[in-house]
Design an enzyme around this catalytic site. Structure first.
Site, PDB file in Angstrom:
ATOM      1  N   ASN A  71      -3.022  56.714  62.289  1.00 43.92           N
ATOM      2  CA  ASN A  71      -4.222  55.969  61.940  1.00 43.92           C
ATOM      3  C   ASN A  71      -4.578  56.249  60.482  1.00 43.92           C
ATOM      4  OD1 ASN A  71      -6.385  54.300  62.349  1.00 43.92           O
ATOM      5  ND2 ASN A  71      -7.657  55.806  63.390  1.00 43.92           N
ATOM      6  N   HIS A  72      -5.373  55.395  59.886  1.00 44.91           N
ATOM      7  CA  HIS A  72      -5.862  55.626  58.526  1.00 44.91           C
ATOM      8  C   HIS A  72      -7.390  55.549  58.530  1.00 44.91           C
ATOM      9  CE1 HIS A  72      -2.179  55.499  55.911  1.00 44.91           C
ATOM     10  NE2 HIS A  72      -1.689  55.066  57.059  1.00 44.91           N
ATOM     11  N   PRO A  73      -8.058  56.345  57.698  1.00 46.91           N
ATOM     12  CA  PRO A  73      -9.533  56.379  57.700  1.00 46.91           C
ATOM     13  C   PRO A  73     -10.126  55.213  56.923  1.00 46.91           C
ATOM     14  CG  PRO A  73      -8.683  57.935  56.098  1.00 46.91           C
ATOM     15  CD  PRO A  73      -7.482  57.339  56.783  1.00 46.91           C
TER      16      PRO A  73
END
Length: 213
Positions: A71-73
């Protein structure tokens, strides 16, 4: 021909870390498995990335399947991994362990006898029920019920494999928990649902209804 055994078969090009592989399992080439429980008789065809997952018995995972991808923030100013892989960039002495922990806390759960088609992606936190089918190239963002066929981007249920009463009868048998001796004695029954149910749950005269499109 590859002959499997109680000892898991892991291709020499694959990597398995902090995971448990059951008996009669196979991990195909160029695969990475991390922090995963991988049930008896399940296999991956190759080029798979599987992290933070619990996978049941007799699962068939085609090539290039990704389970629990990174995932990426996107809520931060930058979604680049410079903010959480900060040691790599010389910005801190420690990485952002809380961010990495989120994916671990949102493991993927896959039931027994699930077939996942080529190139499918199973997103964090998703549960796929026993007996389900995930179509090739699908992106699964929501839970899939047992014995349901789901396809597309995002994946949506299109039809059940069996009528609900038949699916429930199969679930109650828990045949995937048969010991090796029972499997050897009765595996031919797995080819014919009517004879299987007649012997397993006494459905003589009540033929299984496979749902057709």
């Amino acid at each position: 021909m590859k002959i499997l055994s109680e000892k898991p078969m892991i291709h020499e090009t694959s990597k398995v870390q902090k995971s448990h592989l059951g008996s009669w399992t196979e991990i195909g080439p160029n695969s990475t498995i991390e922090e995963t429980l991988f049930g008896d008789y399940s296999y991956t065809a190759g080029d798979n990335l599987i992290m933070y997952a619990e996978i049941g018995k007799y699962c068939s995972i085609a090539s290039h399947v990704r389970i629990n991808p990174v995932n990426h923030p996107m809520w931060r100013v930058t979604q680049h991994h410079v903010t959480y892989r900060r040691v790599q960039y010389g910005l801190s002495d420690t990485d952002d362990h809380d961010f990495f922990g989120w994916r671990r806390d949102h493991k993927v759960t896959i039931g027994h006898d699930v077939w996942i088609g080529h190139g499918a992606i199973i997103m964090p936190g998703v549960t796929i029920g026993t007996g389900a089918i995930i179509g090739a190239g699908a992106v699964v963002t929501k839970d899939v019920p047992p014995y349901m066929i789901a396809v597309g981007v995002p994946a949506k249920p299109i039809k059940p494999r069996f009528a609900p009463d038949i699916a429930e009868k199969i679930l109650r048998t828990e045949w995937w928990n048969w010991d090796r001796q029972t499997l050897e004695e009765r595996f031919e029954e797995l080819n014919d649902i009517n004879s299987f149910l007649q012997k397993e749950v006494g459905t003589e005269g009540n033929h299984a209804r496979i749902v057709k499109s």
